[in-house]
Scaffold this motif. Sequence first.
Motif: not given
Lengths: 101, 1226
Positions: B926-943
């Motif tokens: 989708e167009n990102l016209t309404d936002t000025s920032l994008v974020c990426f999040q990685t979550a690593l769940l481990y033992t």
Amino acid sequence: QCNPLNPLVLSEYLIHAFFCVMFLCAAEWLTLGLNMPLLAYHIWRYMSRPVMSGPGLYDPTTIMNADILAYCQKEGWCKLAFYLLAFFYYLYGMIYVLVSS
Amino acid sequence: MSAPAESPHPAASARISPKLGGATASGAATPAGPGPAPHQQNGPAQSQMQVPSGYGVHPQNYIAPSGHYPQGPGKMTSLPLDSQCGDYYSGLYTVPTQNVVTPNTANQQPGAQHMYGRGPSAPHIVGSTPGSFQGATSPTLHLHTSAAQRYSHFVNHYSSPAMYSANSSVASQGFPSTCAHYAMSTVSTAAYPSVSYPSLPAGDPYGQQMFTSQNAPTVRPLRENSFSDHSTAISHPSPLPPPPSHQYHQPQSLSGCSTLSWSASGLPSTQHNIVRNHTGSLATANSNSTNTVTDSLSCPVMQNVQPLKSSPVVSTVLSGASSTRTPPAANRPVEPVASVTQPSELLQQKGVDSSSTTSSASPMPNSYDALEGGSYPDMLSSSASSPAPDPAPEPDPAPAPAPASSAPQPSKMTKPFGYGYPTLQPGYQNATAPPNSGVPPSSPGYSGFQPYAQQYPGMNQLSSGLGGLSLQSSPQPESLRPINLTQERNILPVTPVWAPVPNLNLDLKKLNCSPDSFRCTLTNIPQTQALLNKAKLPLGLLLHPFRDLTQLPVITSNTIVRCRSCRTYINPFVSFIDQRRWKCNLCYRVNDVPEEFMYNPLTRSYGEPHKRPEVQNSTVEFIASSDYMLRPPQPAVYLFVLDVSHNAVEAGYLTILCQSLLENLDKLPGDSRTRIGFMTFDSTIHFYNLQEGLSQPQMLIVSDIDDVFLPTPDSLLVNLYESKELIKDLLNALPNMFTNTRETHSALGPALQAAFKLMSPTGGRVSVFQTQLPSLGAGLLQSREDPNQRSSTKVVQHLGPATDFYKKLALDCSGQQTAVDLFLLSSQYSDLASLACMSKYSAGCIYYYPSFHYTHNPSQAEKLQKDLKRYLTRKIGFEAVMRIRCTKGLSMHTFHGNFFVRSTDLLSLANINPDAGFAVQLSIEENLTDTSLVCFQTALLYTSSKGERRIRVHTLCLPVVSSLADVYAGVDVQAAICLLANMAVDRSVSSSLSDARDALVNAVVDSLSAYGSMVSNLQHSALIAPSSLKLFPLYVLALLKQKAFRTGTSTRLDDRVYAMCQIKCQPLVHLMKMIHPNLYRIDRLTDEGAIHVNDKVVPQPPLQKLSAEKLTREGAFLMDCGSVFYIWIGKSCDNHFIEDVLGYPNFASIPQKMTHLPELDTLSSERARSFITWLRDNRPLSPILHVVKDESPAKTEFFQHLIEDRTEAAFSYYEFLLHIQHQICK
């Protein structure tokens, strides 16, 4: 992951091939012509399937790649539409034959 | 000058805006300054407009404006301009005065205006705000009238925005930007009102811009807008009445531009000076120069102006940059002007003030740059040295206030983000700079411009000047500086290439995730997929999530705060709406802040949720509660599956392995529950019962390999601590147990099945050591390699697995949380392509030691030893899953690395190790016209190995841009190359190697031609790349010559496949060394620039390009290929070096095989060794060192890494460039 799905692929293809053979026997050339492209596609698709020991088409390691997934879904919808149309066409053909005879 | 400066910054915006330029500007202007605009005003406005547009659009425009001005003075980049510029600061101020003084003849006036404009422009250049200045000045000049005032107001506004944005940057602009801002804000507000709406609108736009400024692109637009505003302001008046004038001006400007540009060529140096001054903020020099310049210009007006303000003003400005003083000065001049112009407008006075502010604003431009620069400083990039950073402190404070003031206007108050990069290209800048003094009607800016571009070589000066201009303040321009690849001989920087820093504001930048763990190929995310397609660059992320970190905030908390709809973990980039609620930055849902989160354990204060460590760090680790467990955390379980066939015994790896294990048994990560087991196999499978209480290990042999079963399921995996003695006994005995075996078969498949059965109750890690092709039972493989095909240039077959046995096994293992790590030590073809599957899909890792033999090949033996040490003692996480989330509108579509994809965004990792890297391809849905920032999040769940369930969260925040130039400005070349390499591996497996190679070349061709067409419509005879992409062709060439993708050179299939596996699972830093090795000259190491690590001095020799031309016979060179080091000793290498470092008297006595540097007690030896040790640290694969003598047979291995040179089968770098150019032109 793809375990429930993979055995169904070959059976679908076989059923479709069986129909084609039946049309061939009945000399229904038009109907057969309509089905030939799909038959060819099935053969090509199965020939180019990923390396796997069992029957089937879908590789669990790549199926989740968005483009492959999207392709498979699109393929599924298209075939569903084709089969539906074909079903009604066959029905129409059968009734037509029954009525005219 | 100003033009250049601006251009760099706003380049993108400029381009965009330029097009819109006039129209938008005018439109904006009209709204803004619909007020009454006298023709004169219009005229000025037009000129202003033009200028802005020019800015926005192209340097040409700039030029044009300057030309108008005049032509002056213009921008004239030339000295005069400089002087103007210098003056300019003052000049602007002065301008008004000038105007006042010399409003007389229209022509002259225009000229003066131009001058002023130029002056302003120059400042603009200097700062980003020059435009505003120009506008201001021009307005003032033109207007003399109220319109002028308005303009100035506008300008002020603009400048003020700039200021705002600048605030962050602070910078040299000094201006007093803060002061100016303040003044501006106050003034502007006042002025605006007085000026009226027009100004208000302008303010709004600019305010918006300011806000928008967050996005670099937006910012640019803003500037443009501002320009436009100015212009609009002008135009406003003009729109109503004087369109003609616009046209008129424009032509002039155009002509002026052209002329300017031409003349500029002569002047560049001066311009540079000016620029520098501006940038440098040293006004005095500028002022002087400006004075001189003005003189040279000889415009009466100019002179007048100069005398009036220039010297004082300039000086003030300079000093002012730091402080608010300048504003006053500006004000003074302005005020007079104002009075002159139209006393009636009280507001205007304010306007004047504002104009003065504008003048300050002109600094603003600077500040603009500074703003950008402010962010830039962080950027480090080329401008690292830049003083600009200094400003930063001030800016910071300023921004806040400024925004506040401006805030009201713009609806979006977004924080100022990083500044847009200056889009303008150097060429443009140059063009602008060049403006001639004469009025230049004739040639359009374009013509002028083009010449420049074409004149490229000449450009160097210009660009350097440009660089000088922008230099200190903004690196951004740098990243867009067009580079003629075919003429740039030394493309490789002497220092390592660092990741570009996203163009965010300082606060966010500080918070952002380290590029070591998280990188994106485009640090400016394009707004739409269409834009991305236009840029022809791959968009994706490169992750190194489990990297060894020295500092990691670990958070223990009962509730882990997550978004209720998308399950995003709270991170530094969320916004707190109020004390009790926060807005998710990925899905924008508003969530409640739980009670517990209100309390900050670090500061022990209540009610400051935004101070919590989760919100202060983009990389955090949570200790997870039982909600995050499907079962109790598993213990660490290690199983070793060892090949003991004749082949394996012959190679002798068992000794090394058992030795390493004995040494590191206590260092295996784990707790008191740690379990360990051993299996060996040849044509049968041997289990070892190590149950506590036995007097010695019991070997159980299962010969039924078709239906494997576990003889005593309970006692094969034993507690490490309870059975330690037995384990040690076994390890001591193992190497000798099979010395007389005659069994040559290898039943790897059944052994793996047995291992799976053994591990499936708990999960854990299986380490498989294999030395030959599996030849018995399930999973047996045939030799598929045809040695005659090794150097084939056509088809390389068998890159994919021959059977899916290993893949299915891996999936089963993955389902039971078991990872399989493969150590392949074979001298013959072992079908790694098939075997690797067992590690690929179970999240294991793959090690390959070709031609391993413990005595014949000691370097490999040593490598195995070191690798094992790292392998056994490094951190490990069990039963892990990794989920990557991104802002709504983006989606992930392909993952690269070793894992199993369980659903579209969930990777199942049975084990995670610190050396695993991942890559993800993204698409914009989708167009990102309404936002000025994008974020990426990685979550690593481990033992963890201690049995704790943990979640490691990385969050990366990037700006969204709307212009193509910004996209190019933000390219992270290394990340892009690594992603491309990953994609190419996939392509070669699924399609063919030649396809993949073509795709790589096309990637370069497409992106460079897309860039080329963006830069200009000219048919370029040169291969132009933005500076951010300048290494792109080189890296792609390196990829093509990499083992994985090369053709024509004899490459064993296993080597090739191993290289591909490495590409898939190595983290970026290591992968880059593999692709493009680093070459250093080490026979003259000095302590210059050395760094200190653990009390050791590590010299930092400059990087050399990978070409034989850099190798001199007198030298010694070290090549760092990631997993191998080569030291190449030239034939006539200094004997001192050979003696001091290598320990041999002369070249002839150096042995052919040498893999160690002796520890000699000499300075040069110490330096060399500390340097090599430093390079070695923290490599997943410990590199082996080869000393290669010139003339020795091993030298071909060394030379094949010199990727810029021609080989029988591949292009040299220059040929490759020509090839690309040819492809582009086609």
